[in-house]
Design an enzyme around this catalytic site. Structure first.
Site, PDB file in Angstrom:
ATOM      1  N   ARG A   1     -19.387  37.061  18.175  1.00 13.24           N
ATOM      2  CA  ARG A   1     -18.035  36.578  17.902  1.00 13.24           C
ATOM      3  C   ARG A   1     -16.925  37.447  18.488  1.00 13.24           C
ATOM      4  O   ARG A   1     -17.017  38.674  18.497  1.00 13.24           O
ATOM      5  CB  ARG A   1     -17.817  36.473  16.389  1.00 13.24           C
ATOM      6  CG  ARG A   1     -18.718  35.442  15.762  1.00 13.24           C
ATOM      7  CD  ARG A   1     -18.514  35.308  14.262  1.00 13.24           C
ATOM      8  NE  ARG A   1     -19.453  34.308  13.773  1.00 13.24           N
ATOM      9  CZ  ARG A   1     -19.249  32.996  13.831  1.00 13.24           C
ATOM     10  NH1 ARG A   1     -18.126  32.535  14.335  1.00 13.24           N
ATOM     11  NH2 ARG A   1     -20.161  32.154  13.397  1.00 13.24           N
TER      12      ARG A   1
ATOM     13  N   HIS B   1     -31.005  34.742  22.638  1.00  9.69           N
ATOM     14  CA  HIS B   1     -30.917  33.992  21.390  1.00  9.69           C
ATOM     15  C   HIS B   1     -32.151  33.108  21.174  1.00  9.69           C
ATOM     16  O   HIS B   1     -32.036  31.912  20.935  1.00  9.69           O
ATOM     17  CB  HIS B   1     -29.647  33.147  21.400  1.00  9.69           C
ATOM     18  CG  HIS B   1     -29.233  32.623  20.049  1.00  9.69           C
ATOM     19  ND1 HIS B   1     -29.821  31.521  19.472  1.00  9.69           N
ATOM     20  CD2 HIS B   1     -28.295  33.054  19.174  1.00  9.69           C
ATOM     21  CE1 HIS B   1     -29.250  31.283  18.294  1.00  9.69           C
ATOM     22  NE2 HIS B   1     -28.313  32.204  18.092  1.00  9.69           N
TER      23      HIS B   1
ATOM     24  N   ASP C   1     -27.172  35.666   8.231  1.00  6.55           N
ATOM     25  CA  ASP C   1     -26.482  35.606   9.514  1.00  6.55           C
ATOM     26  C   ASP C   1     -25.539  36.796   9.557  1.00  6.55           C
ATOM     27  O   ASP C   1     -24.358  36.695   9.207  1.00  6.55           O
ATOM     28  CB  ASP C   1     -25.713  34.288   9.661  1.00  6.55           C
ATOM     29  CG  ASP C   1     -25.183  34.076  11.068  1.00  6.55           C
ATOM     30  OD1 ASP C   1     -25.398  34.956  11.924  1.00  6.55           O
ATOM     31  OD2 ASP C   1     -24.552  33.025  11.307  1.00  6.55           O
TER      32      ASP C   1
ATOM     33  N   GLU D   1     -30.961  39.419  17.668  1.00  9.50           N
ATOM     34  CA  GLU D   1     -30.200  39.656  18.893  1.00  9.50           C
ATOM     35  C   GLU D   1     -29.692  41.099  18.965  1.00  9.50           C
ATOM     36  O   GLU D   1     -28.706  41.445  18.307  1.00  9.50           O
ATOM     37  CB  GLU D   1     -28.989  38.729  18.949  1.00  9.50           C
ATOM     38  CG  GLU D   1     -29.294  37.261  19.067  1.00  9.50           C
ATOM     39  CD  GLU D   1     -28.017  36.440  19.007  1.00  9.50           C
ATOM     40  OE1 GLU D   1     -27.553  35.986  20.065  1.00  9.50           O
ATOM     41  OE2 GLU D   1     -27.464  36.270  17.900  1.00  9.50           O
TER      42      GLU D   1
END
Length: 367
Positions: free
Chosen positions: A105, A200, A260, A325
């Site tokens: 992000r 990913h 997450d 990741e």
């Protein structure tokens, strides 16, 4: 990271016995369809002398499949995805893909570099059309000694998705006879910019159609996480995991919590070390993940929604995979205390990711 993704049904993944005779290490390339605008996509198959096989697609420089043995020597594909290119084109889902220019992000799609603010086409994984949606060039395919490899390249032009500078990126996948798969990302630029690349892949060590991963055992040595707000944007706080559901230091079941989050492996890029280990008690497959990066994003498949049909007509449902990741911390350009994502002309960005595969016979195994 929240996003629409492929999802899958319960059904045991197909498996085949490892061959009795030794196989030669090899690397082959073949067509894999074309995009709607006519760009040709290739797939490169890397096979080691034990029959382990990785297939790498030039669309998104993606890991399309990986066959590894269980404790009885049976091979199964442990990567969620599709049998053909059209499945990957149907919706953006990052399956097996290289993500960037900035993985994870950038809050509100904005960052400041050298006193100037830049606006991106999106806040997640590189913008509206990141590296995962590009057709990369296959620049080298080779097998030499005990390894087989493919190198792919993409040149992202100045201004692409709002990023400055022409960024030249290579992704090299190498499969060894030691059942180790290595991905090395390298990038250079002609103007100061930011970069953060990662992979990913959706993993299920029981097999890509075997159902939930909640009984697989995850270890993350990191002792802190980067806290987030209600929109999953980092607040800037680094919070210890002790006494929280985020404490995987001693190994625990993935469960059904819907993770997450970014774990703090280090406060800066360091020499390669183990940043995660996953073991499936049913198949005995063990994957240990090694990286040079300071952060590790762990997602437990909570966004899989059971709508697309994947490989062998499997439907992937919530919790049917996990994602790990290795990368810089999310939103690093907006949090100076997180370090730096800056890349200048003459410098080289590098992220080395290594997946080591072994089996657990029921006793502890070193991997």
């Amino acid at each position: 990271m929240k996003h629409a993704v492929l999802l899958g049904a319960i059904g045991m993944a197909s498996a085949v016995m490892l061959p009795v005779t030794a196989m030669a290490t090899q690397a082959t390339r073949a067509p894999f369809g074309q995009t709607a605008d006519g760009r040709k996509v290739e797939i490169v198959t890397l096979t080691n002398d034990r029959g382990v096989q990785a297939r790498v697609m030039s669309y998104g420089a993606s890991l399309q499949s990986l066959l590894v043995p269980d404790r009885n020597g049976k091979l199964a594909d442990i990567v969620l995805g599709y049998d053909n290119l059209q499945g990957y084109l149907a919706r953006r889902q990052y399956a097996g893909a290289t993500v960037g220019r900035y993985a994870n992000r950038i809050a509100h799609g904005k960052f400041t570099l050298d006193g100037k603010t830049y606006s991106l086409t999106g806040s997640l994984n590189g913008g509206a059309k990141g590296l995962d949606q590009q057709v990369w060039s296959v620049v080298e395919v080779k097998h030499q000694g005990s390894t087989a490899s493919v190198t792919l390249q993409y040149v992202s032009p100045d201004g692409d998705q709002g990023y400055l500078g022409t960024l030249t990126v290579t992704a090299t996948y190498t499969l060894g006879d030691d059942n180790q798969l290595k991905i090395v990302y390298v990038a250079t630029t002609d103007k100061p910019t930011i970069v953060n690349l990662s992979n990913h892949t959706y993993w299920n060590l029981a097999g890509e159609g075997a159902g939930s991963v909640k009984d697989q055992v995850l270890t993350i040595p990191g002792n802190a996480i980067t806290a987030v707000d209600a929109h999953l944007n980092p607040t800037g706080d680094i919070v210890p995991v002790a006494g929280t559901p985020y404490d995987f230091r001693s190994g625990r079941l993935i469960g059904g919590h819907g993770y997450d989050m970014n774990w703090v492996s280090s406060r800066k890029a360091v020499e390669s070390r183990m940043v995660a280990r996953v073991m499936d008690p049913h198949s005995g497959r063990v994957m240990s993940l090694w990286s040079t990066e300071p952060g590790l994003q762990f997602c437990s498949g909570n966004v899989l929604d059971g709508t697309p049909v994947g490989k062998d007509h499997h439907v992937y449902r919530k919790g049917d995979a996990f994602v790990l990741e290795p990368q810089l911390f999310p939103d690093t350009p907006n949090h100076p205390d997180f370090g730096s994502a800056r890349l200048a002309p003459g410098e080289t960005y590098r992220n080395t990711i290594v997946y080591r595969f072994a089996t657990d016979s029921g006793r502890n195994v070193k991997s």
